[in-house]
Design a protein around this motif. Structure first.
Motif, PDB file in Angstrom:
ATOM      1  N   ARG A  89       0.938  -1.171  -0.054  1.00 27.62           N
ATOM      2  CA  ARG A  89       0.083   0.088   0.172  1.00 27.62           C
ATOM      3  C   ARG A  89       0.792   1.307   0.022  1.00 27.62           C
ATOM      4  O   ARG A  89       1.841   1.296   0.384  1.00 27.62           O
ATOM      5  N   LEU A  90       0.332   2.265  -0.025  1.00 29.44           N
ATOM      6  CA  LEU A  90       0.982   3.854  -0.306  1.00 29.44           C
ATOM      7  C   LEU A  90       1.758   3.732   1.053  1.00 29.44           C
ATOM      8  O   LEU A  90       2.812   4.366   0.865  1.00 29.44           O
ATOM      9  N   GLY A  91       0.901   3.410   1.981  1.00 29.35           N
ATOM     10  CA  GLY A  91       1.788   3.862   3.484  1.00 29.35           C
ATOM     11  C   GLY A  91       3.040   3.059   3.414  1.00 29.35           C
ATOM     12  O   GLY A  91       3.941   3.682   4.253  1.00 29.35           O
ATOM     13  N   SER A  92       3.105   1.661   2.957  1.00 31.21           N
ATOM     14  CA  SER A  92       4.333   0.975   3.128  1.00 31.21           C
ATOM     15  C   SER A  92       5.675   1.649   2.170  1.00 31.21           C
ATOM     16  O   SER A  92       6.474   1.738   2.653  1.00 31.21           O
ATOM     17  N   LEU A  93       5.033   2.274   1.036  1.00 31.87           N
ATOM     18  CA  LEU A  93       6.107   2.845   0.083  1.00 31.87           C
ATOM     19  C   LEU A  93       6.652   4.012   1.190  1.00 31.87           C
ATOM     20  O   LEU A  93       7.847   4.322   0.831  1.00 31.87           O
ATOM     21  N   VAL A  94       5.653   4.775   1.769  1.00 32.55           N
ATOM     22  CA  VAL A  94       6.131   6.038   2.502  1.00 32.55           C
ATOM     23  C   VAL A  94       7.205   5.451   3.788  1.00 32.55           C
ATOM     24  O   VAL A  94       8.289   6.167   3.928  1.00 32.55           O
ATOM     25  N   LEU A  95       6.880   4.398   4.191  1.00 38.47           N
ATOM     26  CA  LEU A  95       7.742   4.029   5.361  1.00 38.47           C
ATOM     27  C   LEU A  95       8.758   3.528   4.688  1.00 38.47           C
ATOM     28  O   LEU A  95      10.065   3.795   5.258  1.00 38.47           O
ATOM     29  N   LEU A  96       9.078   2.916   3.396  1.00 38.16           N
ATOM     30  CA  LEU A  96      10.245   2.364   2.881  1.00 38.16           C
ATOM     31  C   LEU A  96      10.948   3.637   2.622  1.00 38.16           C
ATOM     32  O   LEU A  96      12.599   3.546   2.704  1.00 38.16           O
ATOM     33  N   ALA A  97      10.497   4.550   1.804  1.00 40.45           N
ATOM     34  CA  ALA A  97      11.192   5.579   1.482  1.00 40.45           C
ATOM     35  C   ALA A  97      11.996   6.386   2.667  1.00 40.45           C
ATOM     36  O   ALA A  97      13.161   6.802   2.680  1.00 40.45           O
ATOM     37  N   ASN A  98      11.210   6.498   3.672  1.00 42.11           N
ATOM     38  CA  ASN A  98      11.612   6.806   4.913  1.00 42.11           C
ATOM     39  C   ASN A  98      12.844   6.054   5.483  1.00 42.11           C
ATOM     40  O   ASN A  98      13.975   6.844   5.686  1.00 42.11           O
TER      41      ASN A  98
END
Ligand code: FES
Length: 180
Positions: A89-98
């Motif tokens: 999900r989008l949230g996972s990508l935000v966490l990964l980028a962070n």
């Protein structure tokens, strides 16, 4: 509860130190400003006062910074399970980028550069010299981008935190990319 450790690691980072010493404390000034006579009367006497001494603990805060990194990847891994099944999900990508930007910032640290490549006059004379030199070269490449990484990762950590707060408050910010 753990904020003081990464907080101290970030506050004592050389990238921010340069900025807050020059632009907020105005001491020590950059050479050009000092030449112009700005800050006259405040002579740089080396890194002997308490604040400078505290900043020199950065090399130890680095260990805390490294130790905390796996938790960001654990959060990412944890976020891949949604309603009992795999989902990107989008949230996972935000966490990964962070997590990736925090890793790049931490691994480009000046203190780490000293740790991997400092205190050596001749790499071929020490055990594992070739490997150490190659790690040092790679870290030096990353280190050249340290200031940019410091500011970008600061923004992404704020953005990721706000995003997560928004999602947990029920705002419709999380969209499915793959899976559920
Ligand atoms: Fe910036 Fe170490 S110098 S994190």
């Amino acid at each position: 509860m753990i904020v003081p450790l990464p907080g101290a690691f970030r506050l004592t980072c050389y990238a921010y130190r340069k900025d807050y010493h020059r632009h907020i404390f105005r001491h020590p000034l950059g050479c050009l400003n000092a030449d112009r006579g700005e800050g006259a009367g405040r002579h740089y006497t080396g890194e002997r006062n308490a604040l400078f001494q505290l900043e020199n603990f950065h090399r130890y805060f680095l260990y805390a910074g490294i130790a905390i990194l796996p938790f960001f990847y654990y959060d990412f891994y944890h976020s891949l399970v949604f309603s009992g099944s795999f989902a990107l999900r989008l949230g996972s990508l935000v966490l990964l980028a962070n997590a990736l930007l925090l890793t790049a910032w931490t691994l480009s640290c000046h203190a780490l550069r000293h740790l991997v490549g400092g205190n050596v006059d001749c790499y071929s004379c020490v055990m594992g010299g070739g490997l150490r030199k190659s790690v040092y070269d790679r870290q030096s490449w990353l280190n050249a981008h340290h200031e940019a990484l410091a500011w970008i990762s600061l923004l992404t950590i704020f953005f990721a935190d706000l995003y997560l707060r928004g999602v947990s408050a029920g705002l419709p910010l999380d969209a499915s990319v793959l899976g559920a």
